[in-house]
Design a protein around this motif. Structure first.
Motif, PDB file in Angstrom:
ATOM      1  N   ALA A  99       5.117   2.713 -11.573  1.00 30.15           N
ATOM      2  CA  ALA A  99       4.946   2.662 -10.036  1.00 30.15           C
ATOM      3  C   ALA A  99       4.956   3.764  -9.321  1.00 30.15           C
ATOM      4  N   PHE A 100       4.892   5.288  -9.912  1.00 35.21           N
ATOM      5  CA  PHE A 100       4.749   6.360  -8.751  1.00 35.21           C
ATOM      6  C   PHE A 100       3.808   7.408  -9.307  1.00 35.21           C
ATOM      7  N   THR A 101       3.096   6.637  -9.990  1.00 32.42           N
ATOM      8  CA  THR A 101       1.501   6.608 -10.332  1.00 32.42           C
ATOM      9  C   THR A 101       0.864   6.724  -9.169  1.00 32.42           C
ATOM     10  N   PRO A 102       0.442   7.375  -8.186  1.00 28.71           N
ATOM     11  CA  PRO A 102      -0.740   6.888  -7.617  1.00 28.71           C
ATOM     12  C   PRO A 102      -2.141   6.048  -8.173  1.00 28.71           C
ATOM     13  N   GLU A 103      -1.999   4.570  -7.077  1.00 30.18           N
ATOM     14  CA  GLU A 103      -2.582   4.320  -7.673  1.00 30.18           C
ATOM     15  C   GLU A 103      -3.716   3.567  -7.508  1.00 30.18           C
ATOM     16  N   HIS A 104      -4.780   5.310  -7.711  1.00 32.51           N
ATOM     17  CA  HIS A 104      -6.041   5.735  -7.971  1.00 32.51           C
ATOM     18  C   HIS A 104      -6.317   5.826  -9.067  1.00 32.51           C
ATOM     19  N   GLU A 105      -5.327   6.575 -10.010  1.00 35.96           N
ATOM     20  CA  GLU A 105      -5.007   7.652 -11.286  1.00 35.96           C
ATOM     21  C   GLU A 105      -4.039   6.241 -11.597  1.00 35.96           C
ATOM     22  N   ARG A 106      -3.588   4.479 -11.680  1.00 39.77           N
ATOM     23  CA  ARG A 106      -3.278   4.293 -12.841  1.00 39.77           C
ATOM     24  C   ARG A 106      -4.262   3.697 -13.589  1.00 39.77           C
ATOM     25  N   GLN A 107      -3.774   4.123 -15.012  1.00 45.02           N
ATOM     26  CA  GLN A 107      -4.833   3.217 -16.381  1.00 45.02           C
ATOM     27  C   GLN A 107      -4.119   2.243 -16.375  1.00 45.02           C
ATOM     28  N   ASP A 108      -5.139   1.701 -17.478  1.00 46.04           N
ATOM     29  CA  ASP A 108      -4.912   0.149 -17.723  1.00 46.04           C
ATOM     30  C   ASP A 108      -3.840  -0.671 -18.062  1.00 46.04           C
ATOM     31  N   TRP A 109      -3.026   0.012 -18.700  1.00 48.27           N
ATOM     32  CA  TRP A 109      -1.873  -0.304 -19.273  1.00 48.27           C
ATOM     33  C   TRP A 109      -1.150   0.123 -17.853  1.00 48.27           C
ATOM     34  N   MET A 110      -0.618   1.291 -17.058  1.00 46.40           N
ATOM     35  CA  MET A 110       0.211   0.807 -15.566  1.00 46.40           C
ATOM     36  C   MET A 110       0.253  -0.351 -15.449  1.00 46.40           C
ATOM     37  N   ARG A 111      -1.287  -0.801 -15.018  1.00 49.10           N
ATOM     38  CA  ARG A 111      -1.430  -2.058 -14.024  1.00 49.10           C
ATOM     39  C   ARG A 111      -1.050  -3.027 -14.715  1.00 49.10           C
ATOM     40  N   GLN A 112      -0.790  -3.429 -16.293  1.00 48.71           N
ATOM     41  CA  GLN A 112      -0.119  -3.996 -16.754  1.00 48.71           C
ATOM     42  C   GLN A 112       1.210  -4.021 -16.700  1.00 48.71           C
TER      43      GLN A 112
END
Length: 225
Positions: free
Chosen positions: A66-79
């Motif tokens: 959640a605290f990672t900027p959206e454009h830097e998120r990895q696939d596992w973060m989006r999941q």
């Protein structure tokens, strides 16, 4: 037409006017939705049952994502954020939120607390910037015209502000606080009491709450009762 988001948090699956030992809050949310749609038949109703399908609790991975900027998120973060994103999207679409939140041990059910933890999202429902002068936090939904209705129930009585045990009620206050933090401050409340007594006082409380729900639905719909 307005979009209504109905949230049910009771662990009881049925409504108290339909099944023995059913949920009073589901009874009130159902009644509110019926009253609202009768006045605005074109309204969209989104139903979210966190009592029967609780959102996952916040974890360390969730916070990292959640605290990672959206454009830097990895696939596992989006999941990890998938359910939270869906809940936030529903909230953003809604003009009116109707939440059935029973009292469990003086506060909201754990299922509803998990819901709150998933929708109070940095960058989506509140802003955060350490470089900002003054308070580094600000609500992102302020000025959006969203309204919140909290429909509760409790086993004892006198939990209203100033009541005999009002100081023990941490349901409405905690829900108000969380929603105000993200910018929803137009809040209305109705509650049923005396559930554990199961006598005429419960019946009277239900009747008063149902009448209050009818009046509130009419008032918020802008249509005479």
């Amino acid at each position: 037409m307005a979009t209504l988001l109905r949230i049910d948090a009771s662990a009881r699956a049925g409504s108290s006017d339909a099944v023995p030992h059913g949920s009073h809050t589901r009874r009130l949310t159902s009644r509110f939705v019926r009253q609202w749609t009768a006045r605005h038949p074109g309204s969209q109703v989104i139903s979210r049952d966190v009592g029967q399908a609780p959102p996952p609790p916040v974890t360390g991975e969730w916070i990292h994502a959640a605290f990672t900027p959206e454009h830097e998120r990895q696939d596992w973060m989006r999941q990890v954020l998938r359910v939270s994103d869906a809940l936030v999207d529903e909230l953003l679409r809604a003009d009116l939120i109707v939440a059935g939140v029973p009292m469990y041990n003086f506060g909201p059910p754990a299922q509803f607390k998990a819901y709150i933890d998933n929708i109070v999202r940095v960058g989506r429902t509140f802003g955060f910037d350490r470089r900002r002068n003054g308070d580094p936090y600000w609500p992102l939904l302020a000025g959006a015209g969203k309204r919140l209705v909290i429909l509760s129930s409790r086993g004892d009585h006198g939990y209203h502000p100033g009541g005999r045990i009002g100081h023990l009620n941490h349901v409405e206050a905690s829900v108000r606080t969380a929603f105000a933090y993200i910018g929803v401050t137009d809040v209305h409340e109705v509650a049923i009491e005396y559930d554990e007594f199961g006598d005429g006082r419960l019946a009277d409380s239900i009747a008063r709450a149902e009448a209050a729900v009818d009046a509130l639905a009419a008032a918020l719909a802008g249509v005479p009762a």
